[in-house]
Design a protein around this motif. Structure first.
Motif, PDB file in Angstrom:
ATOM      1  N   UNK A  77       0.815  -1.225   0.000  1.00 32.46           N
ATOM      2  CA  UNK A  77       0.000   0.000   0.000  1.00 32.46           C
ATOM      3  C   UNK A  77       0.846   1.271   0.000  1.00 32.46           C
ATOM      4  N   UNK A  78       2.057   1.153  -0.513  1.00 36.75           N
ATOM      5  CA  UNK A  78       2.919   2.320  -0.587  1.00 36.75           C
ATOM      6  C   UNK A  78       2.610   3.163  -1.826  1.00 36.75           C
ATOM      7  N   UNK A  79       2.438   2.497  -2.957  1.00 38.78           N
ATOM      8  CA  UNK A  79       2.065   3.255  -4.162  1.00 38.78           C
ATOM      9  C   UNK A  79       0.709   2.771  -4.655  1.00 38.78           C
ATOM     10  N   UNK A  80       0.059   3.621  -5.429  1.00 40.10           N
ATOM     11  CA  UNK A  80      -1.236   3.247  -5.990  1.00 40.10           C
ATOM     12  C   UNK A  80      -1.067   2.043  -6.912  1.00 40.10           C
ATOM     13  N   UNK A  81       0.018   2.060  -7.680  1.00 41.93           N
ATOM     14  CA  UNK A  81       0.267   0.965  -8.611  1.00 41.93           C
ATOM     15  C   UNK A  81       0.411  -0.366  -7.885  1.00 41.93           C
ATOM     16  N   UNK A  82       1.163  -0.375  -6.769  1.00 39.53           N
ATOM     17  CA  UNK A  82       1.365  -1.649  -6.072  1.00 39.53           C
ATOM     18  C   UNK A  82       0.081  -2.075  -5.357  1.00 39.53           C
ATOM     19  N   UNK A  83      -0.701  -1.126  -4.871  1.00 38.30           N
ATOM     20  CA  UNK A  83      -1.978  -1.461  -4.247  1.00 38.30           C
ATOM     21  C   UNK A  83      -2.921  -2.115  -5.263  1.00 38.30           C
ATOM     22  N   UNK A  84      -3.007  -1.516  -6.449  1.00 37.88           N
ATOM     23  CA  UNK A  84      -3.882  -2.048  -7.501  1.00 37.88           C
ATOM     24  C   UNK A  84      -3.431  -3.464  -7.880  1.00 37.88           C
ATOM     25  N   UNK A 105     -12.419  -2.230  -0.038  1.00 41.31           N
ATOM     26  CA  UNK A 105     -11.086  -2.386  -0.621  1.00 41.31           C
ATOM     27  C   UNK A 105     -10.352  -1.047  -0.654  1.00 41.31           C
ATOM     28  N   UNK A 106      -9.031  -1.125  -0.725  1.00 40.92           N
ATOM     29  CA  UNK A 106      -8.242   0.086  -0.889  1.00 40.92           C
ATOM     30  C   UNK A 106      -8.592   0.766  -2.201  1.00 40.92           C
ATOM     31  N   UNK A 107      -8.804  -0.028  -3.254  1.00 43.15           N
ATOM     32  CA  UNK A 107      -9.085   0.551  -4.578  1.00 43.15           C
ATOM     33  C   UNK A 107     -10.389   1.341  -4.592  1.00 43.15           C
ATOM     34  N   UNK A 108     -11.457   0.785  -3.988  1.00 37.89           N
ATOM     35  CA  UNK A 108     -12.733   1.518  -4.037  1.00 37.89           C
ATOM     36  C   UNK A 108     -12.674   2.732  -3.100  1.00 37.89           C
ATOM     37  N   UNK A 109     -11.908   2.622  -2.031  1.00 38.10           N
ATOM     38  CA  UNK A 109     -11.775   3.744  -1.100  1.00 38.10           C
ATOM     39  C   UNK A 109     -11.005   4.888  -1.757  1.00 38.10           C
ATOM     40  N   UNK A 110      -9.903   4.529  -2.399  1.00 43.10           N
ATOM     41  CA  UNK A 110      -9.099   5.549  -3.080  1.00 43.10           C
ATOM     42  C   UNK A 110      -9.912   6.216  -4.192  1.00 43.10           C
ATOM     43  N   UNK A 209      -6.696   3.829 -13.300  1.00 40.99           N
ATOM     44  CA  UNK A 209      -7.999   3.223 -13.021  1.00 40.99           C
ATOM     45  C   UNK A 209      -8.715   2.841 -14.317  1.00 40.99           C
ATOM     46  N   UNK A 210      -8.601   3.692 -15.315  1.00 46.80           N
ATOM     47  CA  UNK A 210      -9.249   3.388 -16.604  1.00 46.80           C
ATOM     48  C   UNK A 210      -8.621   2.144 -17.215  1.00 46.80           C
TER      49      UNK A 210
END
Ligand code: 1PW
Length: 218
Positions: A77-84, A105-110, A209-210
């Motif tokens: 969860x350090x970068x958006x890319x690694x979280x995704x 999820x982290x993704x829907x929260x972000x 995200x897209x």
């Protein structure tokens, strides 16, 4: 950051946090992104009690992401890319409604913060480019209509509309936005620098995200 506790809102900190959240190689750093949001909460809190619902909701979203960062999988969860990447690989994203009891999820929260960031971008741009006599409350409502209202329930839209009515005057807003010394008279320029930093990180997030078909997570 501990040294920021108790200090009032400063737009330069907001700008630097969002600028720092996007690395030269296009990585989005979640910690820096959230520190931009925390600065923004100070701004909302200075707008008065009517913004309590909005800032409270924002705090909740920040807390969810920070829990992920402090949890056993925090390194992802350090970068958006690694979280995704992590949540996709583990089937944690929640492309359909999650079963009851499963944490968001982290993704829907972000994604919630990401959509709200568009509101801020539009609002600050309007504030920085509008004529002297334009009404901030109206600009805030227009930015909301454009960026965020389509994703909100009727009840949330009513509550948001009420908060906007309580928006301080343009004069007072500029005062808040130029707080911290040495900023007087630089208001519009600093505003537009901030808009630019926000737009960069917004656009990078939007692309990511897209690319993963994640722009409509429930
Ligand atoms: C003065 C300009 C400030 C701009 C900051 C923008 C903050 C936006 C927060 C809006 C919150 C409204 C109330 C809550 C709504 C939630 O339902 C919604 N959350 C957000 C952040 O949009 C969706 O989250 P949910 O319900 O799907 O977990």
């Amino acid at each position: 950051e501990p040294q920021d506790l108790g200090e009032g809102f400063r737009i330069v900190r907001l700008q630097r946090a969002f600028a720092a959240s996007l690395t030269p190689s296009g990585q989005i750093l979640i910690r820096e992104y959230l520190s931009g949001w925390k600065e923004l909460i100070k701004f909302m809190d200075s707008l008065g009690a009517a913004f309590g619902l909005i800032s409270g909701e924002t705090r909740t979203k920040i807390a969810i992401l920070q829990e992920n960062q402090r949890g056993p999988h925090g390194a992802h969860y350090r970068t958006l890319q690694s979280m995704v990447r992590f949540e996709l690989a583990r089937g944690l994203v929640g492309f359909q409604s999650l079963p009851a009891g499963r944490p968001p999820s982290g993704c829907r929260t972000f994604l919630r913060l990401h959509r709200a960031l568009k509101w801020l971008e539009l609002f600050l741009r309007k504030l920085g480019t509008s004529p002297e006599d334009a009404d901030p409350s109206r600009m805030c409502a227009d930015a909301y209509q454009e960026a965020l209202a389509p994703y909100h329930s009727w009840w949330v839209r009513q509550a948001a509309a009420l908060a906007f009515l309580a928006m301080p005057s343009r004069r007072e807003l500029y005062h808040i936005l130029s707080a911290g010394g040495g900023e007087e008279g630089k208001g519009p320029r600093r505003l537009l620098d901030t808009v630019r930093s926000i737009a960069h990180v917004y656009n990078a997030t939007q692309e990511l995200y897209a690319a993963h078909g994640m722009l409509a997570l429930p």
